[in-house]
Scaffold this motif. Structure first.
Motif, PDB file in Angstrom:
ATOM      1  N   TYR A 155      31.437  32.631  43.626  1.00 41.03           N
ATOM      2  CA  TYR A 155      32.594  31.739  43.554  1.00 41.03           C
ATOM      3  C   TYR A 155      33.746  32.335  42.750  1.00 41.03           C
ATOM      4  O   TYR A 155      34.846  32.527  43.271  1.00 41.03           O
ATOM      5  CB  TYR A 155      32.201  30.391  42.967  1.00 41.03           C
ATOM      6  N   TRP A 156      33.484  32.674  41.488  1.00 43.96           N
ATOM      7  CA  TRP A 156      34.580  33.196  40.667  1.00 43.96           C
ATOM      8  C   TRP A 156      35.090  34.540  41.181  1.00 43.96           C
ATOM      9  O   TRP A 156      36.268  34.865  41.025  1.00 43.96           O
ATOM     10  CB  TRP A 156      34.166  33.277  39.202  1.00 43.96           C
ATOM     11  N   GLY A 157      34.216  35.311  41.838  1.00 44.50           N
ATOM     12  CA  GLY A 157      34.677  36.557  42.447  1.00 44.50           C
ATOM     13  C   GLY A 157      35.730  36.302  43.511  1.00 44.50           C
ATOM     14  O   GLY A 157      36.730  37.035  43.614  1.00 44.50           O
ATOM     15  N   VAL A 158      35.521  35.252  44.314  1.00 44.39           N
ATOM     16  CA  VAL A 158      36.500  34.881  45.340  1.00 44.39           C
ATOM     17  C   VAL A 158      37.780  34.347  44.701  1.00 44.39           C
ATOM     18  O   VAL A 158      38.898  34.692  45.112  1.00 44.39           O
ATOM     19  CB  VAL A 158      35.898  33.840  46.302  1.00 44.39           C
ATOM     20  N   VAL A 159      37.625  33.510  43.684  1.00 43.81           N
ATOM     21  CA  VAL A 159      38.808  32.969  42.999  1.00 43.81           C
ATOM     22  C   VAL A 159      39.622  34.093  42.360  1.00 43.81           C
ATOM     23  O   VAL A 159      40.845  34.188  42.551  1.00 43.81           O
ATOM     24  CB  VAL A 159      38.380  31.943  41.926  1.00 43.81           C
ATOM     25  N   ASN A 160      38.957  34.949  41.609  1.00 49.85           N
ATOM     26  CA  ASN A 160      39.666  36.031  40.926  1.00 49.85           C
ATOM     27  C   ASN A 160      40.364  36.951  41.919  1.00 49.85           C
ATOM     28  O   ASN A 160      41.547  37.293  41.757  1.00 49.85           O
ATOM     29  CB  ASN A 160      38.685  36.842  40.075  1.00 49.85           C
ATOM     30  N   GLY A 161      39.631  37.380  42.949  1.00 50.66           N
ATOM     31  CA  GLY A 161      40.221  38.270  43.938  1.00 50.66           C
ATOM     32  C   GLY A 161      41.378  37.629  44.683  1.00 50.66           C
ATOM     33  O   GLY A 161      42.420  38.253  44.907  1.00 50.66           O
ATOM     34  N   SER A 162      41.206  36.367  45.072  1.00 53.39           N
ATOM     35  CA  SER A 162      42.253  35.677  45.837  1.00 53.39           C
ATOM     36  C   SER A 162      43.534  35.521  45.034  1.00 53.39           C
ATOM     37  O   SER A 162      44.643  35.741  45.548  1.00 53.39           O
ATOM     38  CB  SER A 162      41.752  34.291  46.274  1.00 53.39           C
ATOM     39  N   LEU A 163      43.409  35.127  43.775  1.00 49.23           N
ATOM     40  CA  LEU A 163      44.610  34.884  42.965  1.00 49.23           C
ATOM     41  C   LEU A 163      45.331  36.190  42.633  1.00 49.23           C
ATOM     42  O   LEU A 163      46.568  36.248  42.637  1.00 49.23           O
ATOM     43  CB  LEU A 163      44.235  34.128  41.690  1.00 49.23           C
ATOM     44  N   ALA A 212      35.060  51.010  40.299  1.00 49.51           N
ATOM     45  CA  ALA A 212      33.931  50.249  39.776  1.00 49.51           C
ATOM     46  C   ALA A 212      34.461  48.989  39.106  1.00 49.51           C
ATOM     47  O   ALA A 212      35.338  49.049  38.241  1.00 49.51           O
ATOM     48  CB  ALA A 212      33.138  51.092  38.780  1.00 49.51           C
ATOM     49  N   ALA A 213      33.945  47.831  39.525  1.00 51.50           N
ATOM     50  CA  ALA A 213      34.485  46.575  39.006  1.00 51.50           C
ATOM     51  C   ALA A 213      33.487  45.448  39.227  1.00 51.50           C
ATOM     52  O   ALA A 213      32.685  45.480  40.164  1.00 51.50           O
ATOM     53  CB  ALA A 213      35.806  46.231  39.715  1.00 51.50           C
ATOM     54  N   ASP A 214      33.562  44.442  38.363  1.00 49.38           N
ATOM     55  CA  ASP A 214      32.770  43.227  38.477  1.00 49.38           C
ATOM     56  C   ASP A 214      33.714  42.112  38.919  1.00 49.38           C
ATOM     57  O   ASP A 214      34.643  41.752  38.191  1.00 49.38           O
ATOM     58  CB  ASP A 214      32.137  42.893  37.121  1.00 49.38           C
ATOM     59  N   VAL A 215      33.476  41.560  40.108  1.00 48.13           N
ATOM     60  CA  VAL A 215      34.397  40.558  40.646  1.00 48.13           C
ATOM     61  C   VAL A 215      34.452  39.301  39.790  1.00 48.13           C
ATOM     62  O   VAL A 215      35.425  38.533  39.872  1.00 48.13           O
ATOM     63  CB  VAL A 215      34.026  40.176  42.100  1.00 48.13           C
ATOM     64  N   GLY A 216      33.428  39.083  38.966  1.00 48.84           N
ATOM     65  CA  GLY A 216      33.420  37.911  38.101  1.00 48.84           C
ATOM     66  C   GLY A 216      34.397  37.989  36.940  1.00 48.84           C
ATOM     67  O   GLY A 216      34.564  37.004  36.212  1.00 48.84           O
ATOM     68  N   LYS A 217      35.046  39.139  36.770  1.00 56.07           N
ATOM     69  CA  LYS A 217      36.000  39.335  35.682  1.00 56.07           C
ATOM     70  C   LYS A 217      37.409  39.512  36.253  1.00 56.07           C
ATOM     71  O   LYS A 217      37.666  40.465  36.985  1.00 56.07           O
ATOM     72  CB  LYS A 217      35.611  40.564  34.850  1.00 56.07           C
ATOM     73  N   ARG A 218      38.309  38.603  35.910  1.00 58.58           N
ATOM     74  CA  ARG A 218      39.681  38.662  36.448  1.00 58.58           C
ATOM     75  C   ARG A 218      40.346  39.987  36.102  1.00 58.58           C
ATOM     76  O   ARG A 218      41.059  40.565  36.941  1.00 58.58           O
ATOM     77  CB  ARG A 218      40.504  37.493  35.888  1.00 58.58           C
TER      78      ARG A 218
END
Length: 343
Positions: free
Chosen positions: A119-127, A65-71
């Motif tokens: 957007y931030w979900g993609v950034v966080n996941g990618s990095l 369980a996770a929120d992609v908006g949180k690094r």
């Protein structure tokens, strides 16, 4: 270092937004083909049910369980994948949400929540993924949209987020290639897909959201994603309409504006009020389904997608499409002639 992608049955895939739609279809197909899957979503109960189903069918799966908006949540997903499976080979940034509404209707709070996910979900996941894949290599697959190339009315926040996803993905790819990182970065740009997307979207319009045809099967996107996990691709459209819209939007933008202004409002709005106007923007609901409710159009498979993924079958696919067109032409000619005779 040149990236080397493993066969799917030797991979562990992390998939965000895995509790419904494209993410769920991808997880199910990947597990069926022998891959280990790590499923991330805000909806823990739905994820646990999906894991139970995958394991009952002989697959290997882990729910986080996770929120992609949180690094920090994405780092926790990566740590769980490493602890359970020893690492991961492909990371799919799929989580996304929509908003239907005129630009001046949308609250700042809703627009920021959408960007946190899309957007931030993609950034966080990618990095987070890149940090680990720089050592062993693998793939980062970001799910954009035809709206990464061409904005649509009533979708200002969503289109903007998908434009941002494309820009970030392109920049990240160049940086990783410059550094010699053994990572393939792919952007997948689907057209209209028959997931629960319209049901999950925040809706300001007072009318039920619908997708303009043609609407393609979620399975088509899942197959494209899994192909990108095994073979290097820069960009992948899903559905011939997506490529056509992107091309027309670039070559004849004002003409596309006029067409969209004339047709794309009613094409995206039904007459009845929305059943779930708040959608899943702030709280995950309606999870556990690959396909959505689309009574206004038929969901079909993409012939162009099948031809690209199976070149050996391309000739038969083209012949089948030609036969279908010919059959429709005969039916139209007969019905038209019959109508003339009745008249």
């Amino acid at each position: 270092m040149k990236p080397t992608l493993k066969p799917l049955d030797q991979q562990t895939l992390v998939i965000t937004g895995a509790s419904s739609g494209i993410g769920l279809a991808t997880a199910q197909e990947a597990a069926r083909r022998g891959a280990r899957v790590v499923l991330a979503s805000r909806n823990e109960a739905a994820l646990k049910d999906i894991v139970t189903q995958i394991e009952a069918a002989g697959g290997q799966a882990l729910a986080v369980a996770a929120d992609v908006g949180k690094r920090a949540d994405m780092e926790r997903v990566a740590a769980a994948a490493i602890e359970r499976f020893g690492g991961f080979d492909t990371w799919v940034n799929n989580a996304g949400i929509g908003i239907w509404g005129w630009s001046d209707q949308i609250s700042d709070e809703d627009a920021r929540r959408l960007f946190d996910t899309n957007y931030w979900g993609v950034v966080n996941g990618s990095l987070v993924a890149a940090q680990h894949l720089k050592r062993a290599g693998g793939a980062i697959i970001n799910i954009g949209s035809v709206e990464s190339d061409r904005a649509m009315p009533l979708h200002s926040a969503y289109s903007a987020s998908k434009h941002a996803v494309k820009a970030f993905t392109d920049s990240l790819r160049m940086e990783l290639e410059h550094d010699g990182a053994p990572i393939v970065v792919t952007l997948v740009k689907p057209g209209a897909i028959g997931t629960p997307f319209t049901e999950h979207a925040r809706n300001y319009t007072g009318r039920e959201a619908k997708l303009p045809p043609p609407v393609y099967s979620p399975q088509d996107v899942a197959l494209a994603i899994l192909d990108a996990a095994c073979k290097p691709h820069r960009d992948m459209f899903v559905g011939s309409s997506a490529k056509t819209m992107s091309s027309l939007g670039q070559r004849a933008p004002r003409m596309f504006d006029r067409v969209s202004e004339k047709f794309m409002f009613d094409a995206q709005l039904a007459e009845q009020p929305p059943a779930h106007p708040m959608g899943s923007l702030h709280e995950s609901t309606l999870a556990g389904r690959v396909e959505g409710h689309h009574p206004h159009t038929r969901v079909r498979r993409s012939l162009s997608n099948q031809a690209r993924l199976h070149p050996g079958r391309a000739a038969s696919i083209v012949l089948a499409a030609g036969a279908a067109v010919a059959a429709l032409a005969v039916r139209w000619r007969y019905s038209g002639w019959a109508g003339m005779r009745r008249a």
